[in-house]
Scaffold this motif. Structure first.
Motif, PDB file in Angstrom:
ATOM      1  N   ARG A   2       0.828  -1.206   0.000  1.00 55.85           N
ATOM      2  CA  ARG A   2       0.000   0.000   0.000  1.00 55.85           C
ATOM      3  C   ARG A   2       0.864   1.259   0.000  1.00 55.85           C
ATOM      4  O   ARG A   2       0.563   2.228  -0.681  1.00 55.85           O
ATOM      5  CB  ARG A   2      -0.923  -0.025   1.219  1.00 55.85           C
ATOM      6  N   TRP A   3       1.966   1.245   0.783  1.00 56.32           N
ATOM      7  CA  TRP A   3       2.813   2.439   0.852  1.00 56.32           C
ATOM      8  C   TRP A   3       3.431   2.743  -0.498  1.00 56.32           C
ATOM      9  O   TRP A   3       3.623   3.895  -0.858  1.00 56.32           O
ATOM     10  CB  TRP A   3       3.886   2.291   1.932  1.00 56.32           C
ATOM     11  N   TYR A   4       3.736   1.708  -1.268  1.00 63.81           N
ATOM     12  CA  TYR A   4       4.324   1.915  -2.596  1.00 63.81           C
ATOM     13  C   TYR A   4       3.290   2.537  -3.529  1.00 63.81           C
ATOM     14  O   TYR A   4       3.585   3.455  -4.276  1.00 63.81           O
ATOM     15  CB  TYR A   4       4.824   0.593  -3.159  1.00 63.81           C
ATOM     16  N   ASP A   6       0.701   4.284  -2.624  1.00 63.48           N
ATOM     17  CA  ASP A   6       0.383   5.626  -2.138  1.00 63.48           C
ATOM     18  C   ASP A   6       1.463   6.638  -2.481  1.00 63.48           C
ATOM     19  O   ASP A   6       1.169   7.818  -2.642  1.00 63.48           O
ATOM     20  CB  ASP A   6       0.165   5.608  -0.624  1.00 63.48           C
ATOM     21  N   ASP A   7       2.715   6.184  -2.564  1.00 61.99           N
ATOM     22  CA  ASP A   7       3.828   7.108  -2.829  1.00 61.99           C
ATOM     23  C   ASP A   7       4.878   6.429  -3.711  1.00 61.99           C
ATOM     24  O   ASP A   7       5.933   6.017  -3.242  1.00 61.99           O
ATOM     25  CB  ASP A   7       4.446   7.548  -1.503  1.00 61.99           C
ATOM     26  N   ARG A  10       8.664   7.377  -3.456  1.00 59.37           N
ATOM     27  CA  ARG A  10       9.412   6.794  -2.340  1.00 59.37           C
ATOM     28  C   ARG A  10       9.836   5.371  -2.694  1.00 59.37           C
ATOM     29  O   ARG A  10      10.954   4.950  -2.422  1.00 59.37           O
ATOM     30  CB  ARG A  10       8.573   6.812  -1.069  1.00 59.37           C
ATOM     31  N   GLY A  11       8.957   4.604  -3.312  1.00 59.01           N
ATOM     32  CA  GLY A  11       9.292   3.250  -3.732  1.00 59.01           C
ATOM     33  C   GLY A  11      10.434   3.238  -4.731  1.00 59.01           C
ATOM     34  O   GLY A  11      11.323   2.396  -4.671  1.00 59.01           O
TER      35      GLY A  11
END
Length: 64
Positions: A2-4, A6-7, A10-11
């Protein structure tokens, strides 16, 4: 994951640090070669090899 999603920026910054480069072209060539090999083996053995493994797959309680 999910973090990837969402951003992605950053990934992208983290991905090179993972040292896990994936070569899609190479993977595609390996899969194609494996498919050709299966056909060649079938021509020699008269049969296509089927995937199997030694672990049982019980379908009902009490089966082993």
């Amino acid at each position: 994951m999910r973090w990837y999603l969402d951003d992605p920026a950053r990934g992208e910054a983290v991905e090179p640090l993972l040292r896990d480069a994936f070569d899609y072209g190479l993977e595609d060539r390996i899969i194609a070669e494996m498919a050709r090999s299966r056909v060649a083996i079938a021509a020699v053995t008269g049969d296509v090899l089927a995937y199997s493994h030694a672990h049982a797959h019980p379908r009902a309680p009490g089966e082993t």
